[in-house]
Write a protein that holds these residues in place. Structure first.
Motif, PDB file in Angstrom:
ATOM      1  N   ASN A   1       0.516   5.735 -20.091  1.00 26.77           N
ATOM      2  CA  ASN A   1      -0.124   6.853 -19.382  1.00 26.77           C
ATOM      3  C   ASN A   1       0.614   8.162 -19.640  1.00 26.77           C
ATOM      4  N   GLY A   2       1.939   8.129 -19.484  1.00 27.08           N
ATOM      5  CA  GLY A   2       2.726   9.344 -19.652  1.00 27.08           C
ATOM      6  C   GLY A   2       2.647   9.899 -21.060  1.00 27.08           C
ATOM      7  N   TYR A   3       2.693   9.024 -22.057  1.00 24.90           N
ATOM      8  CA  TYR A   3       2.632   9.481 -23.448  1.00 24.90           C
ATOM      9  C   TYR A   3       1.280  10.127 -23.749  1.00 24.90           C
ATOM     10  N   LEU A   4       0.200   9.466 -23.324  1.00 20.90           N
ATOM     11  CA  LEU A   4      -1.133   9.999 -23.598  1.00 20.90           C
ATOM     12  C   LEU A   4      -1.348  11.339 -22.899  1.00 20.90           C
TER      13      LEU A   4
ATOM     14  N   ARG B   1      -2.560  16.393 -23.536  1.00 18.04           N
ATOM     15  CA  ARG B   1      -2.786  17.466 -22.565  1.00 18.04           C
ATOM     16  C   ARG B   1      -4.188  17.395 -21.959  1.00 18.04           C
ATOM     17  N   VAL B   2      -4.766  16.199 -21.957  1.00 16.48           N
ATOM     18  CA  VAL B   2      -6.028  15.955 -21.263  1.00 16.48           C
ATOM     19  C   VAL B   2      -5.704  15.692 -19.797  1.00 16.48           C
ATOM     20  N   HIS B   3      -6.615  16.064 -18.900  1.00 17.26           N
ATOM     21  CA  HIS B   3      -6.339  15.913 -17.471  1.00 17.26           C
ATOM     22  C   HIS B   3      -6.036  14.451 -17.141  1.00 17.26           C
ATOM     23  N   PRO B   4      -5.041  14.203 -16.295  1.00 17.79           N
ATOM     24  CA  PRO B   4      -4.658  12.825 -15.953  1.00 17.79           C
ATOM     25  C   PRO B   4      -5.777  11.989 -15.367  1.00 17.79           C
ATOM     26  N   ILE B   5      -6.759  12.617 -14.722  1.00 17.04           N
ATOM     27  CA  ILE B   5      -7.879  11.836 -14.178  1.00 17.04           C
ATOM     28  C   ILE B   5      -8.579  11.082 -15.292  1.00 17.04           C
TER      29      ILE B   5
ATOM     30  N   LEU C   1       0.826  -1.205   0.000  1.00 17.69           N
ATOM     31  CA  LEU C   1       0.000   0.000   0.000  1.00 17.69           C
ATOM     32  C   LEU C   1       0.861   1.256   0.000  1.00 17.69           C
ATOM     33  N   ALA C   2       1.940   1.244   0.769  1.00 16.15           N
ATOM     34  CA  ALA C   2       2.817   2.412   0.829  1.00 16.15           C
ATOM     35  C   ALA C   2       3.543   2.629  -0.501  1.00 16.15           C
ATOM     36  N   ILE C   3       3.902   1.554  -1.192  1.00 16.82           N
ATOM     37  CA  ILE C   3       4.531   1.706  -2.512  1.00 16.82           C
ATOM     38  C   ILE C   3       3.545   2.318  -3.499  1.00 16.82           C
ATOM     39  N   LEU C   4       2.290   1.900  -3.431  1.00 12.46           N
ATOM     40  CA  LEU C   4       1.265   2.521  -4.270  1.00 12.46           C
ATOM     41  C   LEU C   4       1.084   3.994  -3.901  1.00 12.46           C
ATOM     42  N   SER C   5       1.281   4.324  -2.634  1.00 11.59           N
ATOM     43  CA  SER C   5       1.200   5.726  -2.209  1.00 11.59           C
ATOM     44  C   SER C   5       2.339   6.546  -2.808  1.00 11.59           C
ATOM     45  N   ILE C   6       3.504   5.929  -3.007  1.00 12.40           N
ATOM     46  CA  ILE C   6       4.601   6.624  -3.685  1.00 12.40           C
ATOM     47  C   ILE C   6       4.187   6.951  -5.119  1.00 12.40           C
ATOM     48  N   CYS C   7       3.500   6.003  -5.772  1.00 13.03           N
ATOM     49  CA  CYS C   7       2.981   6.265  -7.128  1.00 13.03           C
ATOM     50  C   CYS C   7       2.106   7.510  -7.133  1.00 13.03           C
ATOM     51  N   ILE C   8       1.193   7.566  -6.183  1.00 11.65           N
ATOM     52  CA  ILE C   8       0.308   8.731  -6.087  1.00 11.65           C
ATOM     53  C   ILE C   8       1.123   9.973  -5.764  1.00 11.65           C
ATOM     54  N   GLY C   9       2.092   9.850  -4.866  1.00 13.18           N
ATOM     55  CA  GLY C   9       2.886  10.994  -4.435  1.00 13.18           C
ATOM     56  C   GLY C   9       3.671  11.625  -5.571  1.00 13.18           C
ATOM     57  N   ILE C  10       4.351  10.814  -6.387  1.00 15.70           N
ATOM     58  CA  ILE C  10       5.169  11.392  -7.458  1.00 15.70           C
ATOM     59  C   ILE C  10       4.308  12.013  -8.545  1.00 15.70           C
ATOM     60  N   THR C  11       3.128  11.460  -8.786  1.00 13.23           N
ATOM     61  CA  THR C  11       2.250  12.081  -9.789  1.00 13.23           C
ATOM     62  C   THR C  11       1.582  13.336  -9.219  1.00 13.23           C
ATOM     63  N   PHE C  12       1.307  13.339  -7.911  1.00 16.93           N
ATOM     64  CA  PHE C  12       0.824  14.566  -7.266  1.00 16.93           C
ATOM     65  C   PHE C  12       1.832  15.703  -7.427  1.00 16.93           C
ATOM     66  N   LEU C  13       3.111  15.389  -7.276  1.00 15.50           N
ATOM     67  CA  LEU C  13       4.137  16.430  -7.312  1.00 15.50           C
ATOM     68  C   LEU C  13       4.125  17.193  -8.634  1.00 15.50           C
ATOM     69  N   ILE C  14       3.793  16.532  -9.730  1.00 12.94           N
ATOM     70  CA  ILE C  14       3.767  17.220 -11.032  1.00 12.94           C
ATOM     71  C   ILE C  14       2.363  17.725 -11.376  1.00 12.94           C
ATOM     72  N   GLY C  15       1.467  17.689 -10.390  1.00 11.58           N
ATOM     73  CA  GLY C  15       0.114  18.187 -10.613  1.00 11.58           C
ATOM     74  C   GLY C  15      -0.791  17.200 -11.303  1.00 11.58           C
ATOM     75  N   GLY C  16      -0.438  15.903 -11.253  1.00 15.13           N
ATOM     76  CA  GLY C  16      -1.247  14.873 -11.889  1.00 15.13           C
ATOM     77  C   GLY C  16      -1.772  13.874 -10.888  1.00 15.13           C
ATOM     78  N   ILE C  17      -2.183  12.723 -11.388  1.00 15.67           N
ATOM     79  CA  ILE C  17      -2.640  11.624 -10.543  1.00 15.67           C
ATOM     80  C   ILE C  17      -2.651  10.371 -11.409  1.00 15.67           C
TER      81      ILE C  17
ATOM     82  N   ARG D   1       8.919  15.189 -21.277  1.00 13.39           N
ATOM     83  CA  ARG D   1       9.787  14.133 -20.770  1.00 13.39           C
ATOM     84  C   ARG D   1       9.574  13.917 -19.280  1.00 13.39           C
ATOM     85  N   THR D   2       9.367  14.999 -18.532  1.00 12.81           N
ATOM     86  CA  THR D   2       9.128  14.873 -17.091  1.00 12.81           C
ATOM     87  C   THR D   2       7.854  14.098 -16.815  1.00 12.81           C
ATOM     88  N   ILE D   3       6.794  14.401 -17.562  1.00 15.89           N
ATOM     89  CA  ILE D   3       5.532  13.676 -17.392  1.00 15.89           C
ATOM     90  C   ILE D   3       5.708  12.208 -17.761  1.00 15.89           C
TER      91      ILE D   3
END
Length: 343
Positions: free
Chosen positions: A115-118, A123-127, A50-66, A213-215
């Motif tokens: 996900n990153g390429y799309l 430029r559609v919202h990550p949600i 669960l915490a590793i999945l939270s890292i996934c959420i955390g790094i995408t949050f940092l760039i304003g995504g999810i 590239r960052t996304i």
């Protein structure tokens, strides 16, 4: 400026205090079971995926995504590992383990790159994007397995049973991944690009930062991390199903937000996920102790997580809006001070 600096520090102090208070309360309520080494190891083992999945959420949050597809990717990776292991046969040994793990990581990387390429191209919202890819990955996994549970040959079972310094190996894997991601986000140019992109997409593009590239790399990392979480879940049960860990997405988002990572981007420290995960695990333990063997315990737990998520997201939105207004006011003051005084 002083208020802005004290905010994150105060949040960390509050989070540490919450973990300590919960630990003391649960130890007092169940002195013969909660503070034991066996229970601590059990909790650490439950925290890891669960915490590793939270890292996934955390790094995408940092760039304003999810990334809403992480649980689907984790299950798809676990199913892939099970099927590859079965194809290799029960006598493949280390080769079978490497093949199963490598195939699962490849699935995670492919999913993350998709996900990153799309997201970067459309430029559609990550949600919207990750909600769509989540359905795609679920559909693929369901089609491969016909919705049935698949079982492995036990190649990865050692991952869930081994210990390092009295800690489960899976928890050590989480700590290593968390440390690595924290260093990357705080000490590298790529990490600076992540925070800059989360702070303002328009400013990042205007500054000619490598936004695309960052996304792409951020979501690729999220996919690989989700696959690792899937492998850990698979190692503990030797089984994989498209519907496993259905509540983990909501809990992972809650942990990331509780850890102080701004869902709107540009703020937060990944290392705090350790504290957030510990607090949520202790809350879950407290809920289980309170509800006991009640048949509606699962429903009550999901209800509590949902209420907490809504409340924390609402508070995060208010704090984020206040922070941005403060920053805008500071910029306006600097601009006014820079203007020459009228003659």
């Amino acid at each position: 400026m002083i208020e802005a600096r004290l905010g994150p520090r105060a949040h960390m102090i509050l989070l540490v205090a919450l973990v300590v208070v919960l630990a003391v309360m649960l130890s007092a309520l169940a002195p013969n079971t909660f503070p034991t080494l066996r229970n601590m190891q059990s909790m650490m083992g439950q925290i890891a995926p669960l915490a590793i999945l939270s890292i996934c959420i955390g790094i995408t949050f940092l760039i304003g995504g999810i990334d809403l597809s992480i649980v689907a990717v984790a299950n798809c990776a676990a199913i892939t590992a099970a099927l590859v292991g079965e194809a290799m046969g029960p006598d493949a040994g280390a080769l079978g383990m490497l093949a199963a793990g490598g195939a699962a990581l490849a699935i995670g990387l492919l999913a993350g790159l998709t996900n990153g390429y799309l997201i970067s191209r459309s430029r559609v919202h990550p949600i919207a994007i990750t909600l769509g890819t989540m359905s795609v990955f679920i559909g693929i996994s369901t089609g491969i397995t016909n919705g049935a549970t698949v079982f492995g040959n036990g190649y990865l079972s050692g991952l869930s049973t081994a210990t390092v310094a009295l800690m489960p190996m899976t928890f050590v894997v989480f700590l290593v991944l968390l440390a690595l991601c924290t260093v990357v986000t705080l000490k590298t140019r790529f990490g600076f690009h992540m925070y800059a992109l989360g702070e303002s997409d328009k400013v990042a593009r205007f500054s000619r930062l490598p936004v695309g590239r960052t996304i792409l790399l951020t979501y690729a990392a999220s996919g690989v991390l989700a696959a690792i979480a899937g492998l850990i879940m698979f190692s503990s049960t030797n089984a994989a199903n498209v519907s496993f860990a259905s509540s983990y997405l909501m809990q992972a988002i809650l942990i990331a937000v509780v850890a102080g990572i701004d869902p709107y981007g540009g703020t937060g420290r990944l290392w705090a996920i350790l504290l957030g995960a510990a607090a949520m695990q202790m809350l879950q333990t407290g809920i289980n102790m309170s509800l006991g063997s009640w048949s509606g315990a699962s429903f009550a737990s999901n209800f509590i997580w949902g209420v907490l998520l809504i409340a924390v997201l609402g508070l995060s939105k208010r704090l984020s809006t206040r922070k941005r207004r403060t920053r805008e006011a500071e910029v306006e003051e600097k601009l006014e001070a820079a203007q020459p005084e009228a003659a």
